[in-house]
Motif scaffolding. Structure first.
Motif, mmCIF file in Angstrom:
data_model
loop_
_atom_site.group_PDB
_atom_site.id
_atom_site.type_symbol
_atom_site.label_atom_id
_atom_site.label_comp_id
_atom_site.label_asym_id
_atom_site.label_seq_id
_atom_site.Cartn_x
_atom_site.Cartn_y
_atom_site.Cartn_z
ATOM 1 N N TRP A 1 0.815 -1.212 0.000
ATOM 2 C CA TRP A 1 0.000 0.000 0.000
ATOM 3 C C TRP A 1 0.855 1.271 0.000
ATOM 4 O O TRP A 1 0.382 2.342 0.350
ATOM 5 C CB TRP A 1 -0.950 -0.002 1.191
ATOM 6 C CG TRP A 1 -2.075 -0.976 1.017
ATOM 7 C CD1 TRP A 1 -3.290 -0.750 0.424
ATOM 8 C CD2 TRP A 1 -2.102 -2.339 1.437
ATOM 9 N NE1 TRP A 1 -4.062 -1.880 0.446
ATOM 10 C CE2 TRP A 1 -3.354 -2.877 1.055
ATOM 11 C CE3 TRP A 1 -1.180 -3.174 2.071
ATOM 12 C CZ2 TRP A 1 -3.720 -4.199 1.303
ATOM 13 C CZ3 TRP A 1 -1.535 -4.492 2.315
ATOM 14 C CH2 TRP A 1 -2.787 -4.993 1.941
ATOM 15 N N GLY A 2 2.110 1.136 -0.368
ATOM 16 C CA GLY A 2 2.937 2.305 -0.618
ATOM 17 C C GLY A 2 3.578 2.949 0.589
ATOM 18 O O GLY A 2 4.062 4.085 0.506
ATOM 19 N N GLY A 3 3.636 2.241 1.717
ATOM 20 C CA GLY A 3 4.199 2.839 2.924
ATOM 21 C C GLY A 3 5.654 3.245 2.789
ATOM 22 O O GLY A 3 6.055 4.319 3.237
ATOM 23 N N MET A 4 6.455 2.407 2.159
ATOM 24 C CA MET A 4 7.874 2.727 1.976
ATOM 25 C C MET A 4 8.039 3.889 1.008
ATOM 26 O O MET A 4 8.841 4.803 1.245
ATOM 27 C CB MET A 4 8.614 1.485 1.461
ATOM 28 C CG MET A 4 10.088 1.717 1.168
ATOM 29 S SD MET A 4 11.038 2.157 2.640
ATOM 30 C CE MET A 4 12.581 2.661 1.868
ATOM 31 N N VAL A 5 7.281 3.877 -0.083
ATOM 32 C CA VAL A 5 7.346 4.978 -1.050
ATOM 33 C C VAL A 5 6.983 6.289 -0.371
ATOM 34 O O VAL A 5 7.684 7.304 -0.513
ATOM 35 C CB VAL A 5 6.412 4.701 -2.245
ATOM 36 C CG1 VAL A 5 6.261 5.945 -3.115
ATOM 37 C CG2 VAL A 5 6.948 3.547 -3.075
ATOM 38 N N LYS A 6 5.882 6.281 0.360
ATOM 39 C CA LYS A 6 5.439 7.506 1.034
ATOM 40 C C LYS A 6 6.504 8.012 2.004
ATOM 41 O O LYS A 6 6.841 9.206 2.004
ATOM 42 C CB LYS A 6 4.136 7.244 1.789
ATOM 43 C CG LYS A 6 3.639 8.449 2.576
ATOM 44 C CD LYS A 6 2.466 8.105 3.487
ATOM 45 C CE LYS A 6 2.106 9.309 4.353
ATOM 46 N NZ LYS A 6 1.078 8.976 5.365
#
Length: 425
Positions: A205-210
């Motif tokens: 769900w994009g936690g690292m990207v965010k």
């Protein structure tokens, strides 16, 4: 003489067990003083237990609601599962008794009932979806587990929507604090700085990207096979004003054409790709990096490199991660080195994953009614078993979680890396 179900239970398990048994034929067995009572509530439950002795039969009967456990918290059956791991095992009755048991059960008990809808096909029948770890079959396996609903995952995972091992900075940290700390640890291990480009494979769900875009000023591309995840994650980036430097792409990581990344993170993907694909997987990541770039591989591992990576026929394989494979950290390190990486650091976070899965259990328990409304009672029961069982596995060192950091070093051996690692967290 025909034996009752309670008598059959006593012949197989004895009465010095941590549970009592009651059955639909009115009989009882087991330990009458036990706190836990297992209720074999109908004939179908018995057939599940007879046709698949062990964890799979128990799981089928429990998931279908045919085997009831009095007093169990379905969202957090941790205490119940531990009863079966402490010096408890079935015994093989003498030949004469075994014949009597089989006769008492009758032929009908050996007919396999209809299986729960959530159960994946056995390995030999899954070939209709393609070879194991083909693109089609990987997509089907990911869909089986991850495309439940974003609402369900929010209830279980919490606000961070991070479905990987957290890293607790201290014993009193919350799950959310531990997940943020994990992402920060990965960013520091990768040496991220403003202006760098990050590739996050299996981004969820994009936690690292965010986190990397928001706190380290990088431009990041995340990719996931789950359409549900990609849609949620891209919208979340947009809502936080980060979509100008952060992108979440729905697709297979092997379709990424961009190169020249400063860093690659892979958090919770290696379990899904198959050990035989490690060489091509790490070669892919190596080729995506600039010279001097780093890769952080974060994945569940085994405590040895001898146990078969694929466990066939068990609960996890049939209900949670079809085609999932895990092996020892040594195998991962060797595969990375063989593709050119210099391995700079390796760390086992298994106790942190035990804490993480226990926290997810508590969330599931606290939000049980909402989870059931969203995903159904059967799926919710599966998740209770899966998370509680995983916590026990990490606690008892049956499974581990390793972060392995590799670097693409120049031909002359030069690479921008400190004399000693200092991740600052």
């Amino acid at each position: 003489m025909t034996l009752s179900i309670g008598e059959i239970s006593d012949r197989i398990f004895g009465t010095d067990v941590p549970f009592a048994v009651k059955a639909y034929d009115g009989s009882r067995g087991g330990n009458p003083d036990a706190v836990v009572t297992i209720d074999i509530s109908n004939e179908r439950a018995l057939r599940y237990l007879v046709t698949a002795p062990g964890e799979l039969g128990l799981a089928r009967a429990y998931i279908q609601g045919d085997l009831l456990v009095e007093g169990i918290d379905p969202g957090d059956p941790y205490d119940f599962l531990t009863l079966f791991l402490d010096d408890f095992e079935a015994k093989r009755p003498p030949v004469g008794e075994l014949a009597e048991i089989l006769k008492s059960l009758g032929r009908k008990s050996f007919r396999v009932p209809e299986l729960p809808a959530q159960e994946a096909l056995p390995q030999w029948r899954r070939a209709v979806e393609g070879l194991r770890h083909s693109r089609k079959r990987d997509a089907e396996a990911i869909h089986h587990h991850y495309d439940v609903s974003n609402a369900f995952y929010e209830l279980v995972l919490g606000p961070t929507m991070a479905y990987t091992c957290a890293c607790y900075p201290d014993a009193d940290a919350t799950l959310e604090q531990a997940q943020e700390h994990k992402f920060d640890l990965v960013c520091r291990k990768l040496g991220l700085r403003p202006g760098m480009r990050l590739l996050d494979i299996g981004c969820g769900w994009g936690g690292m990207v965010k986190h990397a875009v928001q706190h380290y000023g990088v431009t990041a591309l995340g990719v996931t096979l789950s359409a549900e995840q990609a849609s949620w994650a891209q919208q979340h980036l947009k809502e936080n004003g980060l979509d100008d430097r952060g992108e979440i792409r729905h697709g297979d990581y092997r379709d990424i054409t961009e190169t020249g990344f400063d860093a690659v993170s892979s958090i919770g993907l290696t379990e899904h790709i198959g050990v035989k694909n490690y060489p091509s997987y790490f070669k892919f990541n190596y080729d995506k990096l600039k010279v001097g770039g780093r890769m952080l591989n974060h994945s569940i591992t085994r405590p040895d490199n001898k146990t078969p990576a694929l466990t066939r026929g068990g609960f996890i394989n049939r209900y949670v991660f079809p085609d999932g494979e895990i092996t020892g950290a040594g195998t991962i390190i060797s595969a990375m080195e063989d593709q050119g990486f210099e391995v700079r650091h390796s760390e086992d976070l298994r106790e942190h994953y035990a804490r993480t899965t226990r926290a997810w259990c508590r969330n599931l328990s606290a939000n049980w009614d909402e989870c059931v409304r969203d995903a159904g009672v059967q799926t919710s029961r599966i998740w209770g078993l899966y998370l509680a069982g995983s916590a026990i596995g990490f606690e008892r060192n049956h499974i581990q979680l390793h972060q392995v950091l590799g670097q693409k070093v120049a031909e002359n051996g030069q690479a921008p890396y400190p004399l000693r690692y200092d991740f600052g967290v």
